[in-house]
Design an enzyme around this catalytic site. Structure first.
Site, PDB file in Angstrom:
ATOM      1  N   VAL A 107     -11.243 -67.878  20.571  1.00 51.88           N
ATOM      2  CA  VAL A 107      -9.910 -67.173  20.321  1.00 51.88           C
ATOM      3  C   VAL A 107      -9.019 -68.145  19.625  1.00 51.88           C
ATOM      4  O   VAL A 107      -7.790 -67.525  19.354  1.00 51.88           O
ATOM      5  CB  VAL A 107      -9.335 -67.046  21.952  1.00 51.88           C
ATOM      6  CG1 VAL A 107      -8.860 -68.342  22.559  1.00 51.88           C
ATOM      7  CG2 VAL A 107      -8.206 -66.189  22.004  1.00 51.88           C
ATOM      8  N   TYR A 108      -9.014 -69.299  19.372  1.00 52.87           N
ATOM      9  CA  TYR A 108      -8.208 -70.099  18.459  1.00 52.87           C
ATOM     10  C   TYR A 108      -7.741 -69.418  17.361  1.00 52.87           C
ATOM     11  O   TYR A 108      -8.695 -69.123  16.423  1.00 52.87           O
ATOM     12  CB  TYR A 108      -8.635 -71.416  18.326  1.00 52.87           C
ATOM     13  CG  TYR A 108      -8.679 -72.268  19.752  1.00 52.87           C
ATOM     14  CD1 TYR A 108      -8.030 -72.011  20.908  1.00 52.87           C
ATOM     15  CD2 TYR A 108      -9.269 -73.557  19.793  1.00 52.87           C
ATOM     16  CE1 TYR A 108      -7.919 -72.698  21.968  1.00 52.87           C
ATOM     17  CE2 TYR A 108      -9.347 -74.418  20.720  1.00 52.87           C
ATOM     18  CZ  TYR A 108      -8.872 -73.956  21.875  1.00 52.87           C
ATOM     19  OH  TYR A 108      -8.763 -74.670  23.085  1.00 52.87           O
ATOM     20  N   SER A 109      -6.745 -69.029  17.044  1.00 54.52           N
ATOM     21  CA  SER A 109      -6.373 -68.424  15.953  1.00 54.52           C
ATOM     22  C   SER A 109      -7.162 -67.304  15.543  1.00 54.52           C
ATOM     23  O   SER A 109      -7.672 -67.093  14.367  1.00 54.52           O
ATOM     24  CB  SER A 109      -5.947 -69.340  14.604  1.00 54.52           C
ATOM     25  OG  SER A 109      -5.013 -70.361  15.075  1.00 54.52           O
ATOM     26  N   GLY A 135     -10.053 -66.791  16.105  1.00 54.02           N
ATOM     27  CA  GLY A 135     -11.578 -67.226  15.406  1.00 54.02           C
ATOM     28  C   GLY A 135     -11.409 -68.119  14.095  1.00 54.02           C
ATOM     29  O   GLY A 135     -12.525 -68.564  13.548  1.00 54.02           O
TER      30      GLY A 135
END
Length: 323
Positions: free
Chosen positions: A60-62, A64
């Protein structure tokens, strides 16, 4: 850089873990302060040169793009088996793909591996507890991910101790893979994990990989000093807005001790967490090279008991957050 064992497992990692939330396209996801690939590359290179072999990211960070940057950058410089690579599953920009059902886990692990440009991750972690999906379904799916060779170990992050204990028991009863690690929030101004989760992990041989060990930068600077990231970090306000006075007293003690021993505040905060029993590798993040150099320079610092007592004395109970 020393290597530490995660709990009672056979997995050894560098004594600092590089948290890769910092790396990502700022227009993707909800963190305006993240760094694109060209700015991320020298920071990743710096970590490798210092001996860090443990990298933690999440699907979920940025949206993907953190995983994508790692996949494009890491394998130009190192071989796959030289790195301990961890990622997480639960969230997604598309609400239809959030959670820990079998369908979601099987889709998300494949997507993460594609973005990371690898056949497996060393540590696959559930990012939060899923209140909807039966834990039996989640643990069986994670076991199948391990058996398929797509992950070597599994871990969990930020939940109540009873939830973690339930998941471990379900896995044990069915002969499935159990969690090796707990990635939870632990720092000098958030110590609620000391009540239940940390004693549980110590008893069960589960290693600790604390996130936010310097409280998103608050423990690295005097009270009243802000940064560009702090002013745009929409998580910071939710985490620490209800205990400001008590937190500031702790921060002031960090500053005082740092001045007494002629060390940066960040080194004092990291020394405290690194001396806690069961901690394998705190997850650090940085946006500037000099920030990393300060953290690296504190690996030799050992706090005496009088310092630890002073650091801990102003703490008051907090409402659990981050679950």
């Amino acid at each position: 850089m020393e290597r530490k064992r995660i709990g009672k497992s056979g997995l050894f990692v560098s004594e600092l873990c590089l948290g890769c939330m910092t790396f990502g396209e700022s227009k993707r996801g909800n963190h305006a302060w993240t760094l694109p690939e060209e700015q991320s590359k020298p920071l990743i290179r710096q970590a490798l040169d210092a001996g860090i072999d443990f990298f933690d990211t999440a699907n979920v960070y940025s949206d993907g793009s953190s995983e994508e940057i790692l996949g494009r950058v890491l394998w130009k410089w190192v071989k796959r088996d030289e790195i301990v690579l961890a990622t997480k599953v639960f969230g997604d920009e598309d609400p239809n793909w959030r959670g820990l059902s079998r369908r979601i886990i099987m889709r998300q692990i494949d997507n993460s591996l594609k973005r990371l440009q690898t056949d497996y991750v060393d540590l696959y972690q559930i990012h939060r507890w899923d209140p909807v999906t039966p834990i039996e379904e989640t643990m069986e799916a994670l076991n199948d991910v391990v058996r398929a060779g797509k992950a070597r170990y599994i871990g969990a992050s930020s939940m109540y101790a009873w939830q973690f204990a339930k998941a471990q028991q379900v896995a044990k009863e069915n002969g499935w893979t159990r969690f090796t690690s707990m990635q939870n929030q632990v720092n000098l101004i958030y110590r609620e994990e000391e009540r239940e989760m940390i004693p549980l992990c110590l008893d069960q041989g589960v290693g600790l990989i604390p996130w936010s060990p310097i409280a998103r930068g608050k423990l690295a600077r005097p009270v009243g000093i802000s940064t560009a990231r702090a002013e745009t970090d929409n998580v910071l306000e939710n985490m620490y807005s209800n205990t400001i006075d008590a937190d500031n007293a702790v921060i002031s003690n960090v500053e005082a001790i740092a001045q007494e021993i002629s060390r940066p505040m960040v080194q004092v905060a990291l020394a405290w967490i690194r001396q806690k029993e069961g901690v394998a590798a705190p997850i650090i993040g940085y946006t500037r090279s000099e920030q990393f150099e300060q953290m690296l320079g504190g690996l030799d610092l050992v706090l005496d008991q009088e310092m630890i007592d002073r650091l801990e004395a102003p703490y008051i109970p907090h409402v659990p957050v981050g679950f």
